[in-house]
Write an enzyme that holds these catalytic residues in place. Structure first.
Site, PDB file in Angstrom:
ATOM      1  N   LYS A  17     -12.110  -1.434   7.297  1.00 39.81           N
ATOM      2  CA  LYS A  17     -11.412  -2.460   8.082  1.00 39.81           C
ATOM      3  C   LYS A  17     -11.755  -2.330   9.564  1.00 39.81           C
ATOM      4  O   LYS A  17     -12.112  -3.294  10.215  1.00 39.81           O
ATOM      5  CB  LYS A  17      -9.906  -2.350   7.875  1.00 39.81           C
ATOM      6  CG  LYS A  17      -9.532  -2.661   6.437  1.00 39.81           C
ATOM      7  CD  LYS A  17      -8.244  -2.060   6.025  1.00 39.81           C
ATOM      8  CE  LYS A  17      -8.141  -1.908   4.547  1.00 39.81           C
ATOM      9  NZ  LYS A  17      -8.400  -3.093   3.748  1.00 39.81           N
ATOM     10  N   TRP A  64       0.809  -1.221   0.000  1.00 36.85           N
ATOM     11  CA  TRP A  64       0.000   0.000   0.000  1.00 36.85           C
ATOM     12  C   TRP A  64       0.837   1.264   0.000  1.00 36.85           C
ATOM     13  O   TRP A  64       0.494   2.255  -0.666  1.00 36.85           O
ATOM     14  CB  TRP A  64      -1.015  -0.020   1.149  1.00 36.85           C
ATOM     15  CG  TRP A  64      -2.036  -1.076   0.887  1.00 36.85           C
ATOM     16  CD1 TRP A  64      -2.189  -2.263   1.533  1.00 36.85           C
ATOM     17  CD2 TRP A  64      -3.012  -1.087  -0.174  1.00 36.85           C
ATOM     18  NE1 TRP A  64      -3.193  -3.007   0.958  1.00 36.85           N
ATOM     19  CE2 TRP A  64      -3.710  -2.310  -0.085  1.00 36.85           C
ATOM     20  CE3 TRP A  64      -3.349  -0.192  -1.188  1.00 36.85           C
ATOM     21  CZ2 TRP A  64      -4.725  -2.652  -0.975  1.00 36.85           C
ATOM     22  CZ3 TRP A  64      -4.377  -0.523  -2.066  1.00 36.85           C
ATOM     23  CH2 TRP A  64      -5.049  -1.740  -1.950  1.00 36.85           C
ATOM     24  N   ASP A  84      -0.959   6.806   6.593  1.00 36.95           N
ATOM     25  CA  ASP A  84      -2.088   5.964   6.209  1.00 36.95           C
ATOM     26  C   ASP A  84      -2.353   5.000   7.374  1.00 36.95           C
ATOM     27  O   ASP A  84      -1.532   4.142   7.676  1.00 36.95           O
ATOM     28  CB  ASP A  84      -1.715   5.185   4.933  1.00 36.95           C
ATOM     29  CG  ASP A  84      -2.822   4.243   4.457  1.00 36.95           C
ATOM     30  OD1 ASP A  84      -3.830   4.092   5.174  1.00 36.95           O
ATOM     31  OD2 ASP A  84      -2.671   3.665   3.367  1.00 36.95           O
TER      32      ASP A  84
HETATM   33  N1  PMP Z   1      -4.016   1.602   2.472  1.00 37.08           N
HETATM   34  C1  PMP Z   1      -4.097   0.470   3.167  1.00 37.08           C
HETATM   35  C2  PMP Z   1      -3.174   0.269   4.331  1.00 37.08           C
HETATM   36  C3  PMP Z   1      -5.028  -0.504   2.813  1.00 37.08           C
HETATM   37  O1  PMP Z   1      -5.105  -1.652   3.500  1.00 37.08           O
HETATM   38  C4  PMP Z   1      -5.895  -0.270   1.716  1.00 37.08           C
HETATM   39  C5  PMP Z   1      -6.982  -1.253   1.290  1.00 37.08           C
HETATM   40  N2  PMP Z   1      -6.797  -2.552   1.556  1.00 37.08           N
HETATM   41  C6  PMP Z   1      -5.753   0.918   1.008  1.00 37.08           C
HETATM   42  C7  PMP Z   1      -4.818   1.836   1.423  1.00 37.08           C
HETATM   43  C8  PMP Z   1      -6.629   1.212  -0.176  1.00 37.08           C
HETATM   44  O2  PMP Z   1      -7.906   1.445   0.273  1.00 37.08           O
HETATM   45  P1  PMP Z   1      -9.159   1.703  -0.666  1.00 37.08           P
HETATM   46  O3  PMP Z   1      -9.513   0.406  -1.288  1.00 37.08           O
HETATM   47  O4  PMP Z   1     -10.183   2.227   0.282  1.00 37.08           O
HETATM   48  O5  PMP Z   1      -8.765   2.709  -1.684  1.00 37.08           O
END
Ligand code: PMP
Length: 376
Positions: free
Chosen positions: A206, A113, A182
């Site tokens: 989450k 991510w 994040d």
């Molecule tokens: N950052 C992290 C740490 C994530 O776990 C995720 C999704 N699994 C995201 C960003 C991306 O999130 P989204 O699908 O809401 O764009």
């Protein structure tokens, strides 16, 4: 008004859901939402059917923000925004709002991510790769001594918990430029010091709500600087001025988040939640470490409290490649769901967010130990 824990019902029939996201929500929250589905507080309306400009929704929105501020101890100089576009939307919104005339920003890559955030930022600025854990298969946080920070970075971005690789920071980075984090997969799992950050963001799906809601907590010093071509819905200044209602916000997600915040408060807040999360994670890591055939490969000090990837050891799997599928099939029969690892890394992964009970984690730990015994 019924409060989150007053609604009770026998939900023992539900399986344990280890999904990485959208993930399990607290049963008490789902039951509360169910009880209010057709008629929120005598209005005769579902929250889904209410105008976001109504007095009733304003109450839901304001309470959610106040409860979140209390839980995270958010200082008054920070704006709390309830947005759309997911955490991935923020990968773009952050450079658009925070570059403020600078041409570069620092990105620390510790997994899937943070790599995505780094790649998206390259569309808007010179994204400087401070360090990457890739050569070590993203099994630890690169040593701060090895970080190559740039001069004149508008901000430093990192991902506190890598949902796929199961790597969580055991410290807050010490940098001189504004810090951006994040927290998508570990927000509200433990207390944090909001005042260390210029900006915190997290998708809801989450740890506090359904997909479609994204939380941004931003210090007001960083408002008023967006690039001129920033879409209004991603412009923090415009959103802050309009109480996150530049357009129709994700009202139902906001409401569910509010119920989750109340559930957390009732439980005793984030210190209590952290104690529970530490105890849950210990049960699972101890079980994995105690087997002969399974392993978690993350450096001990960086092991995530929320996402636990685990693998059948390579030498075992080489001889018995069918074991992974057997594990997942038998787990499903034992009502332990969504344990397959992310497609990019394989193996297994258990996400044990706030809503996962200690009993659920214990059931998984027992299952792993039993399965381990059954391997010849
Ligand atoms: N950052 C992290 C740490 C994530 O776990 C995720 C999704 N699994 C995201 C960003 C991306 O999130 P989204 O699908 O809401 O764009």
């Amino acid at each position: 008004m019924s409060t989150v824990s007053e609604v009770t019902k026998d939900t023992k029939h539900r399986p344990y859901n280890f999904s990485a996201g959208p993930g399990a929500l607290p049963e008490a929250v789902l039951l509360e939402a169910q009880s209010e589905m057709l008629d929120w507080h005598g209005t005769g309306l579902s929250v889904m059917e209410m105008s976001h400009r109504s007095k009733d929704f304003a109450q839901i929105a304001e309470e959610a923000e106040a409860d979140l501020r209390e839980l995270l101890n958010v200082p008054a100089q920070y704006k709390v925004l309830f947005l759309q576009g997911g955490a991935s939307g923020q990968f773009a919104a952050i450079p658009m709002n925070l570059l403020a005339g600078k041409d570069r920003a620092d990105y620390l890559v510790t997994g899937f991510w943070s790599q995505k955030a780094y790649e998206e930022a390259q569309k808007y600025c010179k994204a400087n790769l401070v360090a990457s854990g890739q050569s070590g298969h993203f099994q630890s946080v690169p040593e701060p001594d090895s970080w190559r920070l740039s001069k004149g970075a508008a901000y430093f971005h990192y991902t506190d918990n890598e949902t796929i690789h199961g790597v969580e920071f055991p410290f807050v980075p010490e940098v001189t430029c504004p810090l951006v984090v994040d927290l998508s997969s570990n927000i509200l799992a433990k207390p944090i010091d909001v005042s260390r950050y210029a900006l915190i963001y997290a998708g809801a799906q989450k740890n506090f709500g359904p997909a479609g809601l994204t939380l941004v907590i931003v210090h007001e010093d960083y408002l008023g600087r967006a690039l001129p071509n920033t879409p209004s819905i991603f412009d923090y200044t415009a959103q802050a001025a309009n109480d996150s209602m530049v357009n129709t916000p994700p009202t139902y997600g906001w409401y569910i988040a509010g119920l989750t915040f109340k559930w957390l408060k009732k439980l005793g807040g984030l210190k209590e939640m952290e104690k529970l999360n530490i105890a849950k994670a210990k049960i699972l890591y101890d079980a994995i470490d105690g087997t002969r055939h399974f392993e978690n490969r993350v450096a001990k000090e960086c092991r995530s409290l929320m996402n636990v990837p685990f693998f059948i050891k390579t030498e075992v799997l080489e001889k018995q490649p069918e074991l992974e599928k057997r594990f997942l099939d038998e787990a499903k029969k034992a009502r332990l769901l969504t344990l397959a690892g992310h497609r990019s890394v394989g193996g297994m992964r258990a996400s044990i967010y706030n809503a996962m009970t200690r009993e659920g984690v214990q059931a998984l730990a027992d299952f792993i130990l039993q399965f381990d015994e059954s391997i010849k």
